[in-house]
Structure formats: structure tokens, C-alpha cells
Design a protein around this motif. Sequence first.
Motif, PDB file in Angstrom:
ATOM      1  N   GLN A  96      28.129  72.021  30.070  1.00 32.28           N
ATOM      2  CA  GLN A  96      26.694  72.114  29.777  1.00 32.28           C
ATOM      3  C   GLN A  96      26.245  73.513  29.361  1.00 32.28           C
ATOM      4  O   GLN A  96      25.110  73.694  28.882  1.00 32.28           O
TER       5      GLN A  96
ATOM      6  N   ALA B  55      19.441  65.528  33.388  1.00 27.52           N
ATOM      7  CA  ALA B  55      20.602  65.145  32.574  1.00 27.52           C
ATOM      8  C   ALA B  55      21.656  66.256  32.533  1.00 27.52           C
ATOM      9  O   ALA B  55      22.855  65.992  32.480  1.00 27.52           O
ATOM     10  N   ILE B  56      21.199  67.503  32.537  1.00 29.48           N
ATOM     11  CA  ILE B  56      22.119  68.645  32.531  1.00 29.48           C
ATOM     12  C   ILE B  56      22.758  68.781  33.914  1.00 29.48           C
ATOM     13  O   ILE B  56      23.973  68.983  34.039  1.00 29.48           O
TER      14      ILE B  56
ATOM     15  N   THR C 228      20.202  56.754  19.272  1.00 28.08           N
ATOM     16  CA  THR C 228      20.445  58.053  19.925  1.00 28.08           C
ATOM     17  C   THR C 228      20.118  59.132  18.894  1.00 28.08           C
ATOM     18  O   THR C 228      20.827  59.296  17.911  1.00 28.08           O
TER      19      THR C 228
ATOM     20  N   GLY D 219      21.216  70.824  23.788  1.00 28.45           N
ATOM     21  CA  GLY D 219      20.898  70.406  25.154  1.00 28.45           C
ATOM     22  C   GLY D 219      19.477  70.668  25.604  1.00 28.45           C
ATOM     23  O   GLY D 219      19.157  70.508  26.769  1.00 28.45           O
TER      24      GLY D 219
ATOM     25  N   GLY E  83      16.481  66.734  24.560  1.00 24.09           N
ATOM     26  CA  GLY E  83      16.573  65.457  25.270  1.00 24.09           C
ATOM     27  C   GLY E  83      16.546  64.214  24.397  1.00 24.09           C
ATOM     28  O   GLY E  83      16.646  63.099  24.909  1.00 24.09           O
TER      29      GLY E  83
ATOM     30  N   CYS F  49      18.762  62.999  22.576  1.00 25.99           N
ATOM     31  CA  CYS F  49      20.056  62.314  22.532  1.00 25.99           C
ATOM     32  C   CYS F  49      20.479  61.767  23.895  1.00 25.99           C
ATOM     33  O   CYS F  49      21.648  61.435  24.091  1.00 25.99           O
ATOM     34  N   THR F  50      19.537  61.669  24.836  1.00 23.09           N
ATOM     35  CA  THR F  50      19.876  61.238  26.192  1.00 23.09           C
ATOM     36  C   THR F  50      20.493  59.833  26.200  1.00 23.09           C
ATOM     37  O   THR F  50      19.958  58.899  25.600  1.00 23.09           O
TER      38      THR F  50
ATOM     39  N   ARG G 284      23.362  64.298  28.124  1.00 17.92           N
ATOM     40  CA  ARG G 284      23.006  64.679  26.764  1.00 17.92           C
ATOM     41  C   ARG G 284      24.199  64.348  25.870  1.00 17.92           C
ATOM     42  O   ARG G 284      25.266  64.953  26.038  1.00 17.92           O
TER      43      ARG G 284
ATOM     44  N   CYS H 201      24.738  65.228  22.958  1.00 17.89           N
ATOM     45  CA  CYS H 201      25.158  66.382  22.144  1.00 17.89           C
ATOM     46  C   CYS H 201      25.982  67.366  22.946  1.00 17.89           C
ATOM     47  O   CYS H 201      26.604  68.256  22.383  1.00 17.89           O
TER      48      CYS H 201
ATOM     49  N   GLY I 270      15.120  58.796  24.214  1.00 21.45           N
ATOM     50  CA  GLY I 270      15.473  59.690  25.317  1.00 21.45           C
ATOM     51  C   GLY I 270      14.478  59.598  26.459  1.00 21.45           C
ATOM     52  O   GLY I 270      14.841  59.580  27.631  1.00 21.45           O
TER      53      GLY I 270
ATOM     54  N   ASN J 299      12.830  66.452  28.311  1.00 15.60           N
ATOM     55  CA  ASN J 299      12.643  65.633  27.107  1.00 15.60           C
ATOM     56  C   ASN J 299      11.381  66.093  26.400  1.00 15.60           C
ATOM     57  O   ASN J 299      10.282  65.957  26.930  1.00 15.60           O
TER      58      ASN J 299
END
Lengths: 255, 155
Positions: free
Chosen positions: A35, A105-106, B35, B42, B45, B47-48, B57, B59, B104, B131
Motif C-alpha cells: 500500500q 481499504a488501505i 471498477t 490509492g 477510492g 477502484c475499490t 484498492r 490499483c 467505489g 472515497n
Amino acid sequence: MKAPAFDYIRVATVAEACAALGQHGPDARLLAGGQSLLPAMNLRLASPSVLIDIGRIQGLDGIEVHHDRLRIGALVRHETALRDATIASHVPLLTEALRHVAHPAIRARGTIGGNLAHADPASELPACMVALNAVIEVTSPRGTRRIAAEAFFTGLFQTALQPDEMLATVEIPLPTPAWFFQEIARRSGDYAIVGLAVSGDRLAFFSVADRPVLRQATAALDLDPPGDLQATGPMRRHLAGVLRDRALFALGGRT
Amino acid sequence: MKIVLTVNDETIRTDVEPRLHLGDFLREHLSLTGTHLGCEHGVCGACTVRIDGTLARACLVLTVQADGCRVETIEGLSDSDEIADLQQAFHERNALQCGYCTPGMLIAAQDLLLQDPDPDRNTIREHLSGNYCRCTGYHAIVDAVMTTAKGRRGE
């Protein structure tokens, strides 16, 4: 942008990871959650020729109290650590700091070991480890080496890791004293403009220099932070003082 | 590198370059263009997706890292009706304009609702903080998530 081309190796053990590092030299990088490394590669700030994927090594995702130490494996993910009851009860400073690390998400993919080895001066966890007087355990073909967190972070994205060493575990001495954590950021999840992690009388500032800066509670605040698009140096110094005063107030008004 | 993964419950066997990130794989190789790719580092968001049930993510994941994993995209969540009520709430509340961030947003919001059936507005904002929406703003999106949570609680 897209990352430049590279070779990809997936390893199953720490020994294989260290051997691959030794074989491919300084152009190789370890990939865990990715990440921090993958954005740097997408932006072409980093272009390693080989990525060694350590993400599937077994046995590095433990969180356990061992005698008077809390041991956290390098591959523990931020989100796992954030929700972990053992960490919350023994090192609440860390739980609070983890809330500030990026976004769900990260956090779901990024690892504690990767965060520390990346050594971003604006990152929360390196400062926490310095404040907590943690020991970072690294492994190489020569065996295991234990490095005090204070000595581990040596500069901007620089650590005491040798080219064939891998960060395996971080160990926090227990019990932890009274604590404080705050950071100032423009938006939730952004890197801090200035942050402060306190454990007892150890104050570790982040985002004020090229690495976490440790000060004793009673010492004068002699910081000389750099300026950037987010804040000027003097503004950072001012905010660091604000956080220090808040910490001392919260921890019992020792000013 | 040869890999096997499932995408929206379909098994995919493929051979990809290591540098191909999952977002490009989904879009360019599988034509799953729901997507979206915004920043590719990153931050935005768009591309979540879900990998093995957790947010990611696309990406910031190499396709080769998803070897053996279960990937779910907005197409999968949409076709299974898992988020039909959330989509309906977004529609009714006008919680989108250009729609770029919407896939996302929906996946991130669903992730929260699975963990917390009764989130307050701050919790929703915090969970969606990674996001970015550059046109509607967030108020209507938070409203839509609140409405969906209420509906799922039977209120």
C-alpha cells in the motif's frame, strides 16, 4: 500512471525472502501489503527490478503477549491490529494511532511491518514505536538482530535494515505507561501535518523531520520542521507545541 | 505469470505480467469496466473492490497478488442483488451525478453496513473518507447509506 516492468518472485519462508534479497541485491524490494510501495511505483518514484512477495509467508501474522512483551508479526494488517483486543488492552496508544492510518481499504491490506520498514516520516506507527521504546526484530541469513526503534529509523524512508535483512517482528515492552495520541491533518486519513505519540515521558513527534523525533516531556521543544505544500516550517513548529501542550495537559498538567 | 483466481464467482485462469494491477486486469482483460480508475495511487477510492471479502484498492494490488483469491467487483455485487437496496437509495436520494465514484462508494458503504447495521453519520463519513466524490458532495451519499441501514433494520 503504471508501474514500470519488474520481475516478481513469491516466497514461502523468511529464509527464502532473505536469500532472494541477497541474490538480487539493492534493486530488489520486499512486497507485503504493497500500500506504500505500489503507489510509489505507479508514480514512478520507485522502480525496483525485482519484487519479492512475502505476503504469503506463514507465521508472521501473530499478535501475542510473551512474558512482559507484546509481539506483533510483520504481516499483521493494520485493520486486524486496529480490531485486536490484545493490542487494545495492552497498548491502547497503538489502537488509537491505527484509527488515523489511511482509510479502511488501505488498512485492510497494508501491514505493520511494511509500514515500519517503509519509514515514512509522516507515518503514525514509526513514531508510536519510538515512543513505546519498541524493539524491531530483523532476520537475515546471519540470524536475528534486535534494533531499538529509536535507532531503526535513520532518515527519510531509510532504516537500519541491511540489504538482505527482513523485518520480522516488533516487540513492545509491557506494561505501557499513560499515553496520548493526536495528529493534525486536513482530512481524515491524510498524512498528518504534525502528529504526536506519547508513552509516559517519551514524546515522539512525526511529520516534523526526516524521521520520528523523540523528546522528553520536560525538554525544550527545539524542532526545526521543513515546510511543504501542506504547512510552512514555523506553522509545523507551532502545531507541534500545541500538541505537546495538549499532551501534557491530558497526562496531568505537567508543564 | 500463470494465475488462477475467481472474479464474481467465475474461475479465471490467465497469464499476466507482474506489473499489471488488478484494476487494469478487471477493465482491460475481463471488460469489467465498473471498477473505475481515478488516481492510480490509492487516494481516490474509485477502484475499490473486495478481495476475499475485504475492501481493497484494485490499483494497489498486483493481479499476481490476487492469485488464488476471490475478487468481487461492482458487477458481482450488483448482479447478486446484494446491494440492490443501497443502489435504490442512491438513486432516490440523487447521491450521484457523474457516477465516477459510485461503484467505489457503494462497495465501501456496503462494507460498513456489513460491519455496523446502525452507523451514525460520522461513522459513515469516516468509512467513506477514502472515497472521493467531486460533484455531488457527500451529504446525499451519507443520507442514502443512513436510509439503507434503517431499511435493513426494518425501521
